[in-house]
Design a protein around this motif. Sequence first.
Motif, PDB file in Angstrom:
ATOM      1  N   VAL A   1      22.130  36.415  38.854  1.00 14.75           N
ATOM      2  CA  VAL A   1      23.377  37.138  38.601  1.00 14.75           C
ATOM      3  C   VAL A   1      23.470  37.559  37.135  1.00 14.75           C
ATOM      4  CG1 VAL A   1      25.904  36.990  38.668  1.00 14.75           C
ATOM      5  CG2 VAL A   1      24.547  35.861  40.449  1.00 14.75           C
ATOM      6  N   THR A   2      23.791  38.838  36.911  1.00 16.21           N
ATOM      7  CA  THR A   2      24.051  39.328  35.560  1.00 16.21           C
ATOM      8  C   THR A   2      25.260  40.252  35.592  1.00 16.21           C
ATOM      9  OG1 THR A   2      22.585  41.231  35.854  1.00 16.21           O
ATOM     10  CG2 THR A   2      21.615  39.250  34.856  1.00 16.21           C
ATOM     11  N   GLY A   3      25.910  40.397  34.451  1.00 14.57           N
ATOM     12  CA  GLY A   3      27.014  41.333  34.319  1.00 14.57           C
ATOM     13  C   GLY A   3      28.171  41.075  35.268  1.00 14.57           C
ATOM     14  N   THR A   4      28.421  39.828  35.576  1.00 12.15           N
ATOM     15  CA  THR A   4      29.431  39.471  36.569  1.00 12.15           C
ATOM     16  C   THR A   4      30.348  38.394  36.026  1.00 12.15           C
ATOM     17  OG1 THR A   4      27.865  39.963  38.342  1.00 12.15           O
ATOM     18  CG2 THR A   4      29.731  38.584  38.924  1.00 12.15           C
ATOM     19  N   LEU A   5      31.628  38.525  36.293  1.00 11.16           N
ATOM     20  CA  LEU A   5      32.596  37.503  35.926  1.00 11.16           C
ATOM     21  C   LEU A   5      32.497  36.381  36.955  1.00 11.16           C
ATOM     22  CD1 LEU A   5      36.151  38.157  34.720  1.00 11.16           C
ATOM     23  CD2 LEU A   5      35.741  36.419  36.425  1.00 11.16           C
ATOM     24  N   ILE A   6      32.424  35.156  36.493  1.00 10.02           N
ATOM     25  CA  ILE A   6      32.256  34.017  37.389  1.00 10.02           C
ATOM     26  C   ILE A   6      33.439  33.071  37.230  1.00 10.02           C
ATOM     27  CG2 ILE A   6      30.763  32.084  38.026  1.00 10.02           C
ATOM     28  CD1 ILE A   6      28.509  33.765  36.494  1.00 10.02           C
ATOM     29  N   SER A   7      34.178  32.874  38.303  1.00 10.56           N
ATOM     30  CA  SER A   7      35.269  31.892  38.312  1.00 10.56           C
ATOM     31  C   SER A   7      34.672  30.569  38.751  1.00 10.56           C
ATOM     32  CB  SER A   7      36.353  32.279  39.316  1.00 10.56           C
ATOM     33  OG  SER A   7      36.836  33.554  39.063  1.00 10.56           O
TER      34      SER A   7
ATOM     35  N   GLY B   1      44.117  24.795  39.413  1.00 18.37           N
ATOM     36  CA  GLY B   1      45.456  25.332  39.614  1.00 18.37           C
ATOM     37  C   GLY B   1      46.015  26.159  38.479  1.00 18.37           C
ATOM     38  N   VAL B   2      45.209  26.427  37.448  1.00 16.77           N
ATOM     39  CA  VAL B   2      45.697  27.172  36.287  1.00 16.77           C
ATOM     40  C   VAL B   2      45.771  28.678  36.549  1.00 16.77           C
ATOM     41  CG1 VAL B   2      43.493  27.551  35.096  1.00 16.77           C
ATOM     42  CG2 VAL B   2      45.576  27.211  33.751  1.00 16.77           C
ATOM     43  N   GLY B   3      45.107  29.127  37.609  1.00 21.38           N
ATOM     44  CA  GLY B   3      45.134  30.553  37.931  1.00 21.38           C
ATOM     45  C   GLY B   3      43.820  31.257  37.650  1.00 21.38           C
ATOM     46  N   LYS B   4      42.721  30.513  37.690  1.00 26.14           N
ATOM     47  CA  LYS B   4      41.405  31.101  37.394  1.00 26.14           C
ATOM     48  C   LYS B   4      41.074  32.246  38.354  1.00 26.14           C
ATOM     49  CE  LYS B   4      39.224  27.232  37.935  1.00 26.14           C
ATOM     50  NZ  LYS B   4      40.240  26.216  38.169  1.00 26.14           N
ATOM     51  N   GLY B   5      41.246  31.997  39.643  1.00 29.51           N
ATOM     52  CA  GLY B   5      40.912  33.013  40.636  1.00 29.51           C
ATOM     53  C   GLY B   5      41.784  34.247  40.519  1.00 29.51           C
ATOM     54  N   THR B   6      43.068  34.045  40.381  1.00 27.84           N
ATOM     55  CA  THR B   6      44.013  35.153  40.244  1.00 27.84           C
ATOM     56  C   THR B   6      43.690  35.979  39.004  1.00 27.84           C
ATOM     57  OG1 THR B   6      45.724  33.832  41.319  1.00 27.84           O
ATOM     58  CG2 THR B   6      46.473  35.726  40.018  1.00 27.84           C
ATOM     59  N   THR B   7      43.437  35.288  37.901  1.00 29.84           N
ATOM     60  CA  THR B   7      43.127  35.971  36.646  1.00 29.84           C
ATOM     61  C   THR B   7      41.791  36.702  36.746  1.00 29.84           C
ATOM     62  OG1 THR B   7      44.376  34.296  35.430  1.00 29.84           O
ATOM     63  CG2 THR B   7      42.848  35.653  34.154  1.00 29.84           C
ATOM     64  N   ALA B   8      40.799  36.058  37.330  1.00 28.43           N
ATOM     65  CA  ALA B   8      39.479  36.684  37.466  1.00 28.43           C
ATOM     66  C   ALA B   8      39.554  37.954  38.306  1.00 28.43           C
ATOM     67  CB  ALA B   8      38.493  35.694  38.065  1.00 28.43           C
ATOM     68  N   ARG B   9      40.267  37.903  39.416  1.00 29.62           N
ATOM     69  CA  ARG B   9      40.397  39.097  40.266  1.00 29.62           C
ATOM     70  C   ARG B   9      41.104  40.224  39.514  1.00 29.62           C
ATOM     71  NH1 ARG B   9      41.062  34.920  43.845  1.00 29.62           N
ATOM     72  NH2 ARG B   9      43.332  34.970  43.749  1.00 29.62           N
ATOM     73  N   ALA B  10      42.152  39.888  38.780  1.00 32.87           N
ATOM     74  CA  ALA B  10      42.876  40.901  38.007  1.00 32.87           C
ATOM     75  C   ALA B  10      41.985  41.476  36.902  1.00 32.87           C
ATOM     76  CB  ALA B  10      44.152  40.292  37.409  1.00 32.87           C
ATOM     77  N   PHE B  11      41.220  40.614  36.241  1.00 30.49           N
ATOM     78  CA  PHE B  11      40.324  41.060  35.171  1.00 30.49           C
ATOM     79  C   PHE B  11      39.238  41.984  35.736  1.00 30.49           C
ATOM     80  CE2 PHE B  11      36.986  40.972  32.035  1.00 30.49           C
ATOM     81  CZ  PHE B  11      37.668  40.925  30.828  1.00 30.49           C
ATOM     82  N   ALA B  12      38.661  41.595  36.855  1.00 32.66           N
ATOM     83  CA  ALA B  12      37.615  42.402  37.484  1.00 32.66           C
ATOM     84  C   ALA B  12      38.134  43.795  37.831  1.00 32.66           C
ATOM     85  CB  ALA B  12      37.086  41.689  38.730  1.00 32.66           C
ATOM     86  N   LYS B  13      39.325  43.842  38.378  1.00 32.53           N
ATOM     87  CA  LYS B  13      39.920  45.128  38.743  1.00 32.53           C
ATOM     88  C   LYS B  13      40.210  45.964  37.500  1.00 32.53           C
ATOM     89  CE  LYS B  13      43.572  47.266  41.405  1.00 32.53           C
ATOM     90  NZ  LYS B  13      44.778  47.104  42.186  1.00 32.53           N
ATOM     91  N   GLU B  14      40.814  45.350  36.502  1.00 30.20           N
ATOM     92  CA  GLU B  14      41.204  46.063  35.276  1.00 30.20           C
ATOM     93  C   GLU B  14      39.995  46.595  34.507  1.00 30.20           C
ATOM     94  OE1 GLU B  14      43.678  47.639  32.283  1.00 30.20           O
ATOM     95  OE2 GLU B  14      44.281  46.812  34.223  1.00 30.20           O
TER      96      GLU B  14
ATOM     97  N   GLY C   1      36.712  46.776  35.720  1.00 31.36           N
ATOM     98  CA  GLY C   1      35.655  47.343  36.536  1.00 31.36           C
ATOM     99  C   GLY C   1      34.387  46.510  36.612  1.00 31.36           C
ATOM    100  N   VAL C   2      34.556  45.195  36.672  1.00 28.46           N
ATOM    101  CA  VAL C   2      33.394  44.311  36.801  1.00 28.46           C
ATOM    102  C   VAL C   2      33.469  43.577  38.141  1.00 28.46           C
ATOM    103  CG1 VAL C   2      33.140  43.971  34.306  1.00 28.46           C
ATOM    104  CG2 VAL C   2      34.538  42.379  35.610  1.00 28.46           C
ATOM    105  N   TYR C   3      32.336  43.057  38.559  1.00 27.95           N
ATOM    106  CA  TYR C   3      32.319  42.234  39.760  1.00 27.95           C
ATOM    107  C   TYR C   3      32.740  40.819  39.397  1.00 27.95           C
ATOM    108  CZ  TYR C   3      30.078  45.842  42.499  1.00 27.95           C
ATOM    109  OH  TYR C   3      29.821  46.994  43.171  1.00 27.95           O
TER     110      TYR C   3
END
Length: 160
Positions: free
Chosen positions: A62-68, A2-15, A17-19
Amino acid sequence: MGVGKGTTARAFAKEYGVYNIDTDDLIESKENKEIKKIFEKKGEAYFRECEQQTADWIEKCVTGTLISCGGGFYKVKNLKKLGTVVLLDASFEWIHNRLKTAKNSKQKLAKRPLFQDQKKAKKLYGEREKAYKKVADVVVNVEGKEMEEILKEIAKKCKI
């Protein structure tokens, strides 16, 4: 949890340019069931096996990918082989308030089987807090911060 991992990961990926992939989403897809249903039908031990299988797949494929990662993922045997571990840190009270006051709070709380009983959830938080910090390479406190600030702090600490 509930800390916001998914929300933060999606925002980071967009900002940046990573998957981004989410271990809970991968497990739900493989099992064709929601996490809550996996817990109900097969139990927590089975779910933890699914997490390890997911970690093994990530390590191999998997390489070069942000993992939540889900809240219990820190226990997988090969966590450190998967990459830099970033802990989004916040107090239990802040997390609970975040979940309670979210637009879709009922949904957010319902999809977290280990958060159904607040006393048990707080106990679990206390048990996991030290373990999380022990496995983390980077710790970012998210309380009271805007997303942009959190993303910049992660990028700076991870040298991105």
